[in-house]
Design a protein around this motif. Structure first.
Motif, PDB file in Angstrom:
ATOM      1  N   LYS A 133      26.475 -52.659  -2.504  1.00 40.71           N
ATOM      2  CA  LYS A 133      27.546 -52.864  -3.478  1.00 40.71           C
ATOM      3  C   LYS A 133      28.625 -51.797  -3.316  1.00 40.71           C
ATOM      4  N   LEU A 136      30.973 -52.633  -0.791  1.00 41.10           N
ATOM      5  CA  LEU A 136      31.665 -53.888  -1.104  1.00 41.10           C
ATOM      6  C   LEU A 136      31.126 -55.062  -0.303  1.00 41.10           C
ATOM      7  N   GLN A 137      29.852 -54.988   0.055  1.00 45.76           N
ATOM      8  CA  GLN A 137      29.220 -56.088   0.765  1.00 45.76           C
ATOM      9  C   GLN A 137      28.633 -57.117  -0.201  1.00 45.76           C
ATOM     10  N   SER A 139      29.207 -58.773  -4.249  1.00 44.71           N
ATOM     11  CA  SER A 139      30.058 -58.862  -5.432  1.00 44.71           C
ATOM     12  C   SER A 139      29.281 -58.392  -6.666  1.00 44.71           C
ATOM     13  N   GLN A 140      30.003 -58.121  -7.738  1.00 41.71           N
ATOM     14  CA  GLN A 140      29.353 -57.656  -8.968  1.00 41.71           C
ATOM     15  C   GLN A 140      28.409 -58.721  -9.516  1.00 41.71           C
ATOM     16  N   GLU A 141      28.814 -59.967  -9.433  1.00 39.56           N
ATOM     17  CA  GLU A 141      27.972 -61.056  -9.941  1.00 39.56           C
ATOM     18  C   GLU A 141      26.680 -61.162  -9.147  1.00 39.56           C
ATOM     19  N   ASP A 142      26.781 -61.123  -7.815  1.00 38.30           N
ATOM     20  CA  ASP A 142      25.581 -61.190  -6.978  1.00 38.30           C
ATOM     21  C   ASP A 142      24.708 -59.953  -7.162  1.00 38.30           C
ATOM     22  N   TYR A 143      25.358 -58.810  -7.359  1.00 37.63           N
ATOM     23  CA  TYR A 143      24.607 -57.571  -7.563  1.00 37.63           C
ATOM     24  C   TYR A 143      23.763 -57.650  -8.829  1.00 37.63           C
TER      25      TYR A 143
END
Length: 208
Positions: A133, A136-137, A139-143
């Motif tokens: 994260k 920036l690999q 996204s916040q949602e996926d994280y």
């Protein structure tokens, strides 16, 4: 607006310069103060109250069969005692063995170290996810989604927190902080029962 009148009177001496009236206009200063006040009111972000969500399991979501499926190797029970002490045991309770409970505290070498070791695999995976994260690999949602899946994955530890009457509110907050720091996703807060008091007594720890 303010006027400053010259003092003194009498006849004017020969060669003396005529004194002009001195006027100090404060109107621009008042306007500047109002502009600054308006600027800070619009630009300043008011502090928002910070709250912490505590997700407690409900009886309709956690049935007896699910509770029995928890392996002894995954279970851990911690007691919050007086003077910011923590007592804990792993696996199943033993009511007969003396000194069954282990005493520790909230230091980095205390209960945090124990929880980190017990949840070592998940902690490592969470660290790798946080690094991705940061790069920036992810996204916040996926994280957020992957973090929740890791913390609640099958085989992750289940921690039961039981505060004693002698514990404090700050102890409870510290215990919940440790759950977040060590990536424990399955935990619950329950009250003491007779078995807990027996184990505490056998280990010479106070129950109130």
């Amino acid at each position: 607006m303010a006027d400053i009148q010259p003092t003194g009177g009498g006849k004017k001496k020969k060669g003396e310069m005529k004194k002009a009236d001195t006027r100090v206009n404060f109107t621009p200063l008042v306007d500047m103060i109002m502009l600054l006040l308006t600027f800070f009111m619009l630009a300043t972000t008011l502090s928002k109250p910070q709250t912490m969500e505590i997700s407690m399991p409900t009886k309709d979501k956690v049935d007896v069969e699910e509770q029995n499926e928890v392996k002894a190797s995954e279970a851990m029970t911690i007691y919050l005692g007086p003077e910011h002490k923590v007592y804990y045991y792993e696996g199943l309770a033993n009511l007969e063995e003396p000194n069954f409970l282990t005493e520790t505290d909230f230091s980095a070498e205390g209960i945090r170290s124990v929880l980190t070791e017990k949840n070592r695999t998940i902690v490592q995976q969470v660290r790798e996810l946080k690094n991705r994260k940061t790069l920036l690999q992810v996204s916040q949602e996926d994280y957020d989604r992957q973090l929740s899946e890791l913390r609640n994955s099958k085989g992750s530890p289940v921690v039961i927190i039981k505060p004693l009457d002698s514990s404090t509110y700050s102890d409870m907050i510290a215990a919940l902080d440790e759950m977040q720091i060590t990536s424990i996703g399955k935990y619950a807060i329950t009250e003491l029962d007779d078995n807990d008091r027996t184990m505490l007594s056998n280990s010479n720890f106070p129950t109130d």
